[in-house]
Design an enzyme around this catalytic site. Structure first.
Site: not given
Ligand SMILES: NC(=O)c1ccc[n+]([C@@H]2O[C@H](COP(=O)([O-])OP(=O)(O)OC[C@H]3O[C@@H](n4cnc5c(N)ncnc54)[C@H](O)[C@@H]3O)[C@@H](O)[C@H]2O)c1
Ligand SMILES: O=C[C@H](O)CS(=O)(=O)O
Length: 479
Positions: A173, A227, A249, A283, A381
């Site tokens: 998804k 996310g 993550e 992230c 963040e």
């Molecule tokens: N640790 C990592 O590897 C990593 C990588 C990328 C992004 N992130 C984090 O993600 C955040 C930004 O990404 P984002 O805005 O897409 O995050 P988000 O949590 O809003 O969304 C992530 C995913 O979850 C889905 N989602 C949203 N609400 C949901 C719910 N209630 N139930 C199930 N799924 C749901 C979204 O549609 C999307 O597919 C930042 O905090 C970033 O640090 C972490």
């Molecule tokens: O935003 C998070 C991703 O994991 C970034 S990275 O390319 O893996 O560092």
């Protein structure tokens, strides 16, 4: 304009109610795609397809599964230019960064095509002469993979490559902001001959409902989520009802500590790389910069010079370094963090301004000095191109302040003192530590966080563990 349907059980099908939603280019506001808006029944159909496909896929040899992963790797690499342009059109990152992400994403298939063949079990010397002890590693089963918008390819392949290698089947998804890359990847998986039902992609504008269905279905044995920490906590609570394995993550708030013996030009380059990649929307981006008080002014001057070389614009254009932010909320958050910092005494050395027109939002790469830990930018963040510089007096203070956050994903430090580098990296409470390295992410290493940045690791041999169950078989030998 690209039009995509749902990819379920090896077929492309419209949403059950025919509804679709648009995908827009964050740099121009133009509609670049139209994709299916899944119904609850569509999601259940995807789970059924993955459930039915699992026994056969799990029963194949690792060598057989590896051939499919290798073919997927080769197809992604053969289409890297097209995938990069598609990614930039829906996510906004500059084309060179998008191409780098596609190669990184493909790398997970290359790595796990090999790793599939090294899922070793154990035999353990039995304490009873008539017993034999075996330890088997078996695939978890059906996996739900929920992914973010900031890395539309790599966050998917970092999950499904090990899942498929282990013998699991998957429902993906992707984020509603960036579904096109995921759906193009699904076309390539289909071309690679990955059997029907092994990979399924459902897109939709109601992630909460889709998530509830996936998390409530006992046939789904594992959820892997990337996310925000807020949603990650929700997912973890939901997973408890059917005791699903979870990999999370989540958010980060990376500190970058620059010690007094640092090479300032090189340290500034590493800070720049870590801070401004994907316009600060990763992230593991540096969110806080702690510089020793004796070099703070010189470091800030060098960093500003490097930041002022960065060009803001449409990621499709050559020479652009900083693309648009994903949406207005992102721009508002960056603006709020700068405003709050200035109100509390910080100074803007460069940038600080948002450029919004309709649904298009750019934010100038910004450097703040005179930052103190009471400011929002030091507590939340930012997820935008804002580089706050705070000063510290000694190593213990730097470590204490760096660790003073609920997050624990990535941290960085720059020093030419080896003993200090090792000492500090051991005391930082983070899953990833870069020593003189602002870009540690790579397919062969474990990626993941501590504390509220997540559970589990992705990448390398560690990433395979998330998709395996360990089974202990005891054999009594009767005459
Ligand atoms: N640790 C990592 O590897 C990593 C990588 C990328 C992004 N992130 C984090 O993600 C955040 C930004 O990404 P984002 O805005 O897409 O995050 P988000 O949590 O809003 O969304 C992530 C995913 O979850 C889905 N989602 C949203 N609400 C949901 C719910 N209630 N139930 C199930 N799924 C749901 C979204 O549609 C999307 O597919 C930042 O905090 C970033 O640090 C972490
Ligand atoms: O935003 C998070 C991703 O994991 C970034 S990275 O390319 O893996 O560092």
């Amino acid at each position: 304009m690209l039009k995509y349907q749902l990819y379920i059980n090896g077929e492309w099908i419209p949403s059950g109610n025919g509804r679709t939603f648009s995908v827009t280019n964050p740099a121009t506001g133009e509609i670049v795609g139209e994709v299916a808006d899944a119904t609850t029944e569509d999601v259940r159909r995807a789970v059924e397809a993955a459930h039915r496909a699992f026994p056969d896929w799990a029963a194949r040899t690792a060598w057989d599964r590896a051939t499919y992963l290798r073919r997927a790797y080769e197809l992604i690499m053969a289409h890297q230019d097209e995938l990069a342009e598609l990614m930039t059109s829906e996510q906004g990152k500059p084309l060179p960064e998008a191409k780098g992400e596609v190669q990184y994403a493909a790398g997970f298939f290359e790595w796990y095509a090999e790793e599939a063949k090294r899922i070793y079990g154990d035999t353990i010397p039995a304490s009873h002469p008539d017993k034999r002890i075996l330890v088997l590693r078996q695939p978890v089963g059906v996996v739900a993979a929920i992914t973010p918008w900031n890395f539309p390819a790599a966050m998917i392949t970092r999950k499904i490559a090990p899942a498929l290698a282990a013998g699991c089947t998957v429902i993906v998804k992707p984020a509603e902001q960036t579904p096109l890359t995921a759906l193009r990847l699904a076309e390539l998986f289909q071309e690679a001959g990955i059997p029907a039902g092994v990979v399924n992609v459902v897109t939709g504008t109601d992630p909460r409902t889709i998530g509830e269905i996936l998390l409530r279905d006992e046939r789904v044995r594992k959820v892997t989520f990337t996310g925000s920490t807020e949603v990650g906590k929700l997912i973890m609570r939901q997973a408890a009802d059917t005791m699903k394995k979870v990999s999370l993550e989540l958010g980060g708030h990376a500190p970058f500590i620059v010690f007094e013996d640092a090479d300032l030009e090189k340290a500034a380059r590493e800070v720049l790389t870590s801070k401004f990649r994907n316009a600060g929307q990763t992230c593991v981006c540096t969110n806080r910069i702690y510089v020793h008080e004796t070099i703070a002014d010189a470091f800030a001057e060098i960093l500003v010079k490097q930041v002022e070389q960065l060009r803001v614009g449409n990621g499709m254009e050559a020479g652009v370094d900083i693309g648009p932010l994903i949406d207005g909320q992102a721009a508002e958050k960056a603006e709020r963090h700068v405003r709050d910092a200035v109100e509390k005494g910080a100074r803007v050395l460069t940038g600080g301004h948002r450029r919004s027109e309709g649904d298009v939002h750019f934010f100038e790469p910004t450097v703040l000095v005179g930052v103190t830990d009471e400011m929002l930018v030091q507590r939340e963040e930012t997820f935008g191109p804002v580089a706050p510089i705070a000063v510290f007096r000694d190593e213990d203070e730097a470590i204490r302040r760096a660790n003073d956050t609920p997050y624990g994903l990535a941290a960085y430090l720059y020093t030419r003192n080896l003993a200090r580098a090792i000492r500090v990296s051991e005391r930082l409470e983070y899953g990833i530590v870069g020593i003189n390295d602002g870009l540690p992410s790579t397919v062969q290493a474990p990626f993941g966080g501590m504390k509220e940045s997540g559970i589990g690791r992705e990448g390398g041999k560690y990433g395979m563990e998330e998709f395996l169950e360990t089974k202990y078989v005891s054999v009594r030998l009767h005459d």
